[in-house]
Design a protein around this motif. Structure first.
Motif: not given
Length: 483
Positions: A34-35, A81-88, A112-119
Motif C-alpha cells: 500500500d502506498a 504488510v508493506r506500507t509506503s510501497a508504491q507499485v510503479w 519509502g517516502e515518495p519524495d525521499g532518496l534511496g527508496r
C-alpha cells in the motif's frame, strides 16, 4: 511460515485487508502493498500511531472491523504488510496453456517516502495477484475550479480524518453521491462551518433509492447510517439541497464565493436560478473513477462502464489476477469487504463460503442502485465557458479543446491530447481524463486515458539500484513491517 501459494494484494483498504486475511486463512503466503503510511485506505484513514485520537471509533464507521483485520494480519506469520510501497509498473508474463504453474505478473515496487532518496526497490512475481486499488474522486470542471480552496471531497475528508485539519472555515460541499454526507460530517467534526451540501441529482432520480424496497431491507445498516447523517444535518441546521450544483467559483487568488444553480434532470443549469454564496473553500466530488492502471497493464478486460470485469469468484480475464473493491464498481466499504473476502480465498486456491458470496451479491445490487440515483448526466457541459480550465496541469481550456477539434477534424482523445496538451501534465489525466473523453466524444473507449505504463513518477536513481529481493523467491519474513 506457510508454504502455500504467494499472493500479493495491492491496496490496504477494506477490500485489500479482507482479501489478505482470506488468502492467509486459506493457507497462502501474503504480501500486502500500500502506498500510504498506514493501512486502512481512504475509508479508514486515521491519525498515525504516535498521535492517536482518544475516541477514534467516533470518527469512523466499522472501526472495530478495521481493528480486527489489522490485528489478524499483524499476528499471522504468513502475512507481510508493506506500507509506503508504491507499485510503479507491472509486467504481464504471458504463459501458454501447458504452463499452468507459471507466475502471471511481475510487480515493480518502490518502498519509502515518495519524495525521499534511496527508496528500496522490490521486484515480485507472485503466484496470484489481487488488485484492490480503489478509486479516486471525479470532479467535473467549472469556471474557477482551479482557484486555491477548491479541493476534492476526498481530499477534504483525508485532511479531516488523517490530520484533523479543515480545508476552510466556511465550506460548501457539492457534487453527487452519498459520499458527500460523510465528508460534511468530517468537516463539522474539525470545527468547519458547512454552508450547505448540494447534490446534483434531483429528487426524482434520488427516488430510485425507494424502488425495490426489499433490496434495501437486505442492507439495513445503510438505512441507519443515512438516518444518522440526516440527524446530524438537522442538529447543525445544515441545508441539503438536491438538484443543485456549484457552477462557478470566484475570488482573487483564493475562493471567496461560489455560484450555485438549480439543475434540470440532465444536470444542465436552469437559467435564472443562480445565487452567490460566500465561502472560503469548496469540497466537490462527482462520484468516483477507478484506479485502473495496474489492471490495464495486467490485461484485465473492462466493463462498458470502465470498471474491471470479474466473475463470480472475483477473477478477472487475466490469468492469475483477481480484483475487489471500488476498482470493480463503486459500492462502498461493505461491498469491498465482501468482494475482498471472495477474491482472497479464490486467489489462494481455497474454498469460497456461500454466505460471503451472497453478501457480496446483496451489496452489488446496492451499488447498482447508487449508480442509478447518482450517476453523472451529460447536461453538466452547459455550465462550461470557453475560458473554463479543463486540464489544470496544463491549463488547457474548454475553448482550446473545441478549437483543436475544429482545426484537426479529430475526435480521438489521443490526437486532442497531443495537440492541446490536455492530460499530459504531472497527473497524467487522472483528474481530467474521463472529462476529456466525454468532451471530445470518445467516452467509453476500452482503455482511454487509463493506460499508463509508468503508474507514478519515479527517479532514475531509484531504478539504478538492484532489487532487494529476487523476483522468483520473495521472502516475506524480511520484507517489512506489519500494521
Amino acid at each position: 511460515m506457510s508454504g502455500g501459494r504467494h499472493v500479493v494484494v495491492v491496496g490496504a483498504g477494506p477490500a485489500g485487508l479482507a482479501a489478505a486475511r482470506a488468502a492467509a486463512d486459506a493457507g497462502a503466503r501474503v504480501t500486502v502493498l500500500d502506498a500510504a503510511d498506514e493501512p486502512g485506505g481512504q475509508y479508514w484513514r486515521h491519525l498515525p500511531a504516535d498521535r492517536r485520537a482518544v475516541s477514534e471509533h467516533v470518527l469512523h464507521h466499522r472501526w472495530g472491523t478495521f481493528g480486527a483485520l489489522r490485528a489478524a494480519l499483524a499476528e499471522h506469520p504468513a502475512v507481510t504488510v508493506r506500507t509506503s510501497a508504491q507499485v510503479w509498473s507491472l509486467d504481464r508474463l504471458d504463459r501458454t496453456d501447458d504452463q499452468t504453474d507459471s507466475r502471471p505478473v511481475r510487480l515493480h515496487v518502490l518502498v519509502g517516502e515518495p519524495d525521499g532518496l534511496g527508496r528500496e526497490r522490490l521486484v515480485l512475481e507472485p503466484d496470484a495477484l489481487v488488485l484492490a486499488t480503489g478509486a479516486h474522486d471525479r470532479t467535473l470542471p467549472f469556471p474557477g475550479w482551479q482557484l486555491p480552496g477548491v479541493v476534492t471531497a476526498g481530499a477534504a475528508q483525508a485532511l479531516a480524518k488523517g490530520e484533523r485539519v479543515a480545508v476552510g472555515r466556511r465550506v460548501v460541499v457539492a457534487g453527487s453521491g452519498p459520499f458527500l454526507l460523510p465528508v460534511a460530517s468530517s468537516l463539522l467534526r474539525t470545527g468547519a462551518h458547512v454552508v450547505g451540501v448540494h447534490e446534483a441529482s434531483r429528487a426524482g432520480a434520488l427516488a430510485r433509492w425507494l424502488a425495490r424496497p426489499w433490496e434495501l431491507a437486505a442492507v439495513p445498516g445503510k438505512a441507519a447510517e443515512l438516518a444518522g447523517y440526516a440527524a446530524e444535518l438537522a442538529r447543525y441546521r445544515m441545508p441539503w439541497r438536491p438538484g443543485e450544483a456549484v457552477v462557478a467559483a470566484h475570488g482573487d487568488g483564493q475562493v471567496e464565493a461560489v455560484t450555485v444553480a438549480r439543475l434540470d434532470a440532465r444536470w444542465a443549469p436552469v437559467a435564472g436560478t443562480e445565487r452567490v454564496v460566500a465561502a472560503d473553500a469548496v469540497a466537490v466530488s462527482h462520484t468516483f473513477t477507478p484506479r485502473l492502471e495496474l489492471a490495464v497493464a495486467a490485461g484485465c478486460a473492462l466493463t462498458p462502464a470502465r470498471f474491471v470485469g470479474v466473475d463470480a469468484a472475483q477473477a478477472t480475464s487475466a490469468p492469475g489476477v483477481w480484483a475487489a473493491g471500488e476498482v470493480t464498481g463503486i459500492g462502498g466499504a461493505d461491498a469491498a469487504l465482501a468482494e475482498g473476502a471472495v477474491a482472497g480465498a479464490a486467489a489462494a486456491g481455497g474454498a469460497v463460503r456461500g454466505a460471503v458470496v451472497r453478501e457480496r451479491d446483496r451489496w452489488r445490487a446496492f451499488a447498482a442502485r447508487l449508480d442509478a440515483a447518482h450517476g453523472v448526466r451529460g447536461g453538466w457541459v452547459r455550465w462550461l465557458r470557453d475560458d473554463t480550465v479543463v486540464c489544470r496541469c496544463e491549463e488547457t481550456t474548454y475553448g482550446r479543446l473545441r478549437e483543436v477539434g475544429e482545426l484537426t477534424g479529430s475526435r480521438a482523445t489521443r490526437s486532442v491530447k497531443l495537440t492541446s496538451r490536455a492530460g499530459l501534465g504531472p497527473c497524467q489525466a487522472r483528474v481530467c481524463g474521463r472529462t476529456l473523453e466525454e468532451l471530445v466524444g470518445e467516452h467509453g473507449a476500452e482503455h482511454g486515458t487509463d493506460r499508463r505504463t509508468v503508474v507514478v513518477p519515479v527517479r532514475l536513481g531509484d531504478l539504478a539500484a538492484p532489487p532487494s529481493s529476487p523476483p522468483h523467491h520473495p521472502d516475506p519474513a524480511t520484507s517489512g513491517d506489519h500494521p
